[in-house]
Design a protein around this motif. Structure first.
Motif, PDB file in Angstrom:
ATOM      1  N   PRO A 261      10.317  -9.706  -3.686  1.00 19.78           N
ATOM      2  CA  PRO A 261      10.540 -11.066  -3.263  1.00 19.78           C
ATOM      3  C   PRO A 261       9.506 -11.940  -3.687  1.00 19.78           C
ATOM      4  CG  PRO A 261      10.735  -9.347  -1.321  1.00 19.78           C
ATOM      5  CD  PRO A 261      10.153  -8.733  -2.547  1.00 19.78           C
ATOM      6  N   ILE A 262      10.011 -13.108  -4.018  1.00 15.90           N
ATOM      7  CA  ILE A 262       9.239 -14.303  -4.786  1.00 15.90           C
ATOM      8  C   ILE A 262       7.868 -14.615  -4.048  1.00 15.90           C
ATOM      9  CG2 ILE A 262       9.127 -16.599  -5.012  1.00 15.90           C
ATOM     10  CD1 ILE A 262      10.780 -15.476  -7.259  1.00 15.90           C
ATOM     11  N   GLU A 263       7.773 -14.449  -2.709  1.00 12.39           N
ATOM     12  CA  GLU A 263       6.907 -14.802  -1.884  1.00 12.39           C
ATOM     13  C   GLU A 263       5.767 -13.617  -1.804  1.00 12.39           C
ATOM     14  OE1 GLU A 263       9.783 -12.967   0.914  1.00 12.39           O
ATOM     15  OE2 GLU A 263       9.741 -14.545  -0.731  1.00 12.39           O
ATOM     16  N   PHE A 264       6.011 -12.640  -2.625  1.00  4.76           N
ATOM     17  CA  PHE A 264       5.089 -11.244  -2.501  1.00  4.76           C
ATOM     18  C   PHE A 264       3.767 -11.703  -3.204  1.00  4.76           C
ATOM     19  CE2 PHE A 264       6.353  -7.336  -0.600  1.00  4.76           C
ATOM     20  CZ  PHE A 264       7.046  -7.717   0.452  1.00  4.76           C
ATOM     21  N   THR A 265       2.766 -12.324  -2.925  1.00  5.22           N
ATOM     22  CA  THR A 265       1.622 -12.403  -3.364  1.00  5.22           C
ATOM     23  C   THR A 265       0.696 -11.588  -3.511  1.00  5.22           C
ATOM     24  OG1 THR A 265       0.589 -13.670  -1.602  1.00  5.22           O
ATOM     25  CG2 THR A 265       1.936 -15.100  -3.167  1.00  5.22           C
ATOM     26  N   ALA A 266       0.562 -10.420  -2.541  1.00  2.49           N
ATOM     27  CA  ALA A 266      -0.219  -9.477  -2.316  1.00  2.49           C
ATOM     28  C   ALA A 266       0.070  -8.259  -3.150  1.00  2.49           C
ATOM     29  CB  ALA A 266      -0.339  -9.361  -0.870  1.00  2.49           C
ATOM     30  N   PHE A 267       1.368  -8.302  -3.267  1.00  2.00           N
ATOM     31  CA  PHE A 267       1.811  -6.841  -3.873  1.00  2.00           C
ATOM     32  C   PHE A 267       1.124  -6.304  -5.195  1.00  2.00           C
ATOM     33  CE2 PHE A 267       4.479  -4.047  -6.528  1.00  2.00           C
ATOM     34  CZ  PHE A 267       5.090  -2.957  -5.524  1.00  2.00           C
ATOM     35  N   ARG A 268       0.781  -7.072  -6.043  1.00  2.00           N
ATOM     36  CA  ARG A 268       0.002  -6.555  -7.270  1.00  2.00           C
ATOM     37  C   ARG A 268      -1.240  -6.177  -6.984  1.00  2.00           C
ATOM     38  NH1 ARG A 268       1.118  -7.061 -12.748  1.00  2.00           N
ATOM     39  NH2 ARG A 268       2.145  -8.959 -12.642  1.00  2.00           N
ATOM     40  N   TRP A 269      -2.123  -6.675  -6.189  1.00  2.00           N
ATOM     41  CA  TRP A 269      -3.356  -6.137  -5.466  1.00  2.00           C
ATOM     42  C   TRP A 269      -3.236  -4.916  -4.766  1.00  2.00           C
ATOM     43  CZ3 TRP A 269      -8.188  -7.420  -6.740  1.00  2.00           C
ATOM     44  CH2 TRP A 269      -9.304  -6.859  -5.779  1.00  2.00           C
ATOM     45  N   TYR A 270      -2.316  -5.003  -3.897  1.00  2.00           N
ATOM     46  CA  TYR A 270      -2.415  -3.840  -2.960  1.00  2.00           C
ATOM     47  C   TYR A 270      -1.701  -2.459  -3.349  1.00  2.00           C
ATOM     48  CZ  TYR A 270      -4.722  -6.532   0.448  1.00  2.00           C
ATOM     49  OH  TYR A 270      -5.657  -7.490   1.128  1.00  2.00           O
ATOM     50  N   ALA A 271      -0.507  -2.860  -4.167  1.00  6.62           N
ATOM     51  CA  ALA A 271       0.418  -1.655  -4.705  1.00  6.62           C
ATOM     52  C   ALA A 271      -0.476  -1.271  -6.069  1.00  6.62           C
ATOM     53  CB  ALA A 271       1.536  -2.199  -4.929  1.00  6.62           C
ATOM     54  N   LYS A 272      -1.190  -2.013  -6.863  1.00  2.00           N
ATOM     55  CA  LYS A 272      -1.545  -1.854  -8.017  1.00  2.00           C
ATOM     56  C   LYS A 272      -0.298  -1.022  -8.768  1.00  2.00           C
ATOM     57  CE  LYS A 272      -6.219  -0.990  -6.433  1.00  2.00           C
ATOM     58  NZ  LYS A 272      -6.039  -1.930  -5.192  1.00  2.00           N
TER      59      LYS A 272
ATOM     60  N   GLU B 163       0.949  -1.076   0.153  1.00  2.00           N
ATOM     61  CA  GLU B 163      -0.043  -0.067  -0.066  1.00  2.00           C
ATOM     62  C   GLU B 163       0.802   1.127   0.025  1.00  2.00           C
ATOM     63  OE1 GLU B 163      -2.542  -0.947   3.444  1.00  2.00           O
ATOM     64  OE2 GLU B 163      -4.103  -1.700   2.172  1.00  2.00           O
ATOM     65  N   GLN B 164       2.016   1.184   0.672  1.00  2.00           N
ATOM     66  CA  GLN B 164       2.781   2.414   0.714  1.00  2.00           C
ATOM     67  C   GLN B 164       3.378   2.448  -0.742  1.00  2.00           C
ATOM     68  OE1 GLN B 164       5.966   3.092   3.829  1.00  2.00           O
ATOM     69  NE2 GLN B 164       4.718   1.583   5.183  1.00  2.00           N
ATOM     70  N   ALA B 165       3.855   1.488  -1.233  1.00  2.00           N
ATOM     71  CA  ALA B 165       4.366   1.647  -2.854  1.00  2.00           C
ATOM     72  C   ALA B 165       3.341   2.101  -3.569  1.00  2.00           C
ATOM     73  CB  ALA B 165       4.873   0.142  -3.156  1.00  2.00           C
ATOM     74  N   GLN B 166       2.100   2.026  -3.624  1.00  3.50           N
ATOM     75  CA  GLN B 166       1.272   2.688  -4.282  1.00  3.50           C
ATOM     76  C   GLN B 166       1.048   4.159  -4.045  1.00  3.50           C
ATOM     77  OE1 GLN B 166      -2.774   1.909  -3.493  1.00  3.50           O
ATOM     78  NE2 GLN B 166      -3.600   2.634  -5.317  1.00  3.50           N
ATOM     79  N   HIS B 167       1.443   4.493  -2.883  1.00  6.01           N
ATOM     80  CA  HIS B 167       1.042   6.069  -2.519  1.00  6.01           C
ATOM     81  C   HIS B 167       2.374   6.774  -2.824  1.00  6.01           C
ATOM     82  CE1 HIS B 167      -2.566   5.567  -0.847  1.00  6.01           C
ATOM     83  NE2 HIS B 167      -2.045   4.668  -0.035  1.00  6.01           N
ATOM     84  N   VAL B 168       4.042   6.272  -3.013  1.00  5.09           N
ATOM     85  CA  VAL B 168       4.725   6.851  -3.007  1.00  5.09           C
ATOM     86  C   VAL B 168       5.525   6.617  -4.472  1.00  5.09           C
ATOM     87  CG1 VAL B 168       5.315   6.869  -0.604  1.00  5.09           C
ATOM     88  CG2 VAL B 168       6.553   4.975  -2.221  1.00  5.09           C
ATOM     89  N   THR B 169       4.889   5.968  -5.655  1.00  7.59           N
ATOM     90  CA  THR B 169       5.358   5.846  -6.677  1.00  7.59           C
ATOM     91  C   THR B 169       4.070   6.191  -7.772  1.00  7.59           C
ATOM     92  OG1 THR B 169       4.647   3.529  -6.939  1.00  7.59           O
ATOM     93  CG2 THR B 169       6.870   3.905  -6.114  1.00  7.59           C
ATOM     94  N   ASP B 170       4.301   6.449  -9.003  1.00  6.62           N
ATOM     95  CA  ASP B 170       3.438   6.582  -9.951  1.00  6.62           C
ATOM     96  C   ASP B 170       3.125   5.335 -10.605  1.00  6.62           C
ATOM     97  OD1 ASP B 170       5.069   6.307 -12.305  1.00  6.62           O
ATOM     98  OD2 ASP B 170       5.854   7.940 -12.260  1.00  6.62           O
ATOM     99  N   VAL B 171       2.225   5.444 -11.512  1.00 11.19           N
ATOM    100  CA  VAL B 171       1.420   4.327 -12.068  1.00 11.19           C
ATOM    101  C   VAL B 171       2.272   3.560 -13.225  1.00 11.19           C
ATOM    102  CG1 VAL B 171      -0.906   4.872 -11.672  1.00 11.19           C
ATOM    103  CG2 VAL B 171       0.077   5.648 -13.792  1.00 11.19           C
ATOM    104  N   GLU B 172       3.249   4.230 -13.396  1.00 12.78           N
ATOM    105  CA  GLU B 172       4.213   3.758 -14.416  1.00 12.78           C
ATOM    106  C   GLU B 172       5.555   3.145 -13.834  1.00 12.78           C
ATOM    107  OE1 GLU B 172       3.573   3.855 -17.818  1.00 12.78           O
ATOM    108  OE2 GLU B 172       1.668   4.877 -17.104  1.00 12.78           O
ATOM    109  N   ALA B 173       5.538   3.099 -12.488  1.00 16.58           N
ATOM    110  CA  ALA B 173       6.492   2.301 -11.651  1.00 16.58           C
ATOM    111  C   ALA B 173       6.691   0.877 -12.032  1.00 16.58           C
ATOM    112  CB  ALA B 173       6.383   2.438 -10.328  1.00 16.58           C
ATOM    113  N   VAL B 174       7.925   0.056 -12.362  1.00 13.86           N
ATOM    114  CA  VAL B 174       7.678  -1.132 -12.332  1.00 13.86           C
ATOM    115  C   VAL B 174       8.916  -1.763 -11.210  1.00 13.86           C
ATOM    116  CG1 VAL B 174       8.815  -2.958 -14.120  1.00 13.86           C
ATOM    117  CG2 VAL B 174       7.802  -0.839 -14.959  1.00 13.86           C
ATOM    118  N   PHE B 175       8.335  -2.679 -10.729  1.00 16.39           N
ATOM    119  CA  PHE B 175       9.030  -3.317  -9.505  1.00 16.39           C
ATOM    120  C   PHE B 175       9.583  -4.855  -9.725  1.00 16.39           C
ATOM    121  CE2 PHE B 175       6.578  -0.119  -7.477  1.00 16.39           C
ATOM    122  CZ  PHE B 175       7.195   0.084  -6.207  1.00 16.39           C
ATOM    123  N   ILE B 176      10.455  -4.971  -8.934  1.00 16.71           N
ATOM    124  CA  ILE B 176      11.078  -6.360  -8.458  1.00 16.71           C
ATOM    125  C   ILE B 176      10.719  -6.351  -6.975  1.00 16.71           C
ATOM    126  CG2 ILE B 176      13.041  -7.972  -8.193  1.00 16.71           C
ATOM    127  CD1 ILE B 176      14.349  -6.325 -10.212  1.00 16.71           C
TER     128      ILE B 176
END
Length: 139
Positions: free
Chosen positions: A36-47, A21-34
């Motif tokens: 950790p492998i086990e991060f299954t919630a990232f795409r949903w919560y970070a958008k 959720e923090q990542a969503q607020h501090v980055t723009d929609v064009e951000a591309v992330f790497i």
């Protein structure tokens, strides 16, 4: 840790959900992330976009070939490492906790703009969000 269930009236936020959720607020929609492998919630919560999502699979040959190449590009993990008994989760954690400048430059060349790490002090990178377990870095 136990799986999180989304039930009415119950609100619990794990460190993974919080940093997403923090990542969503501090980055723009064009951000591309790497992440950790086990991060299954990232795409949903970070958008936000992931360069490769370990668990997002379409069972089509063209997609699988690209997915496999991206796993190898980022996590330095292939069938050779798998057959040797190495765990991709360990590769992921080690790589993101102390990336080399060579890795960082390579990732930037692939269009990756941010990473999530368990290390609060990666030399040469800027922390833009964090909690008790995870930190978002701008590359």
């Amino acid at each position: 840790s136990p799986p999180e269930y989304m039930l009415p009236g119950i609100h619990m936020t794990s460190a993974e959900v919080d940093i997403s959720e923090q990542a969503q607020h501090v980055t723009d929609v064009e951000a591309v992330f790497i992440v950790p492998i086990e991060f299954t919630a990232f795409r949903w919560y970070a958008k936000r976009n992931l360069y490769v999502d370990y668990k997002a699979l379409f069972h089509q040959e063209e997609f699988l070939n690209e997915w496999y190449d991206r796993i190898g590009n980022i996590y330095a993990y292939s069938i050779k490492e798998q057959h040797a008994g190495f765990d991709i989760h360990a590769f992921s954690e080690e790589l993101l906790s102390d990336p080399s400048q060579l890795s960082i430059d390579y990732w930037k060349g692939l269009g990756i703009t941010h990473i999530v790490s368990t290390n609060s002090e990666i030399v040469g990178l800027e922390v833009i969000a964090g909690n008790e377990e995870y930190y978002v870095y701008r590359l």
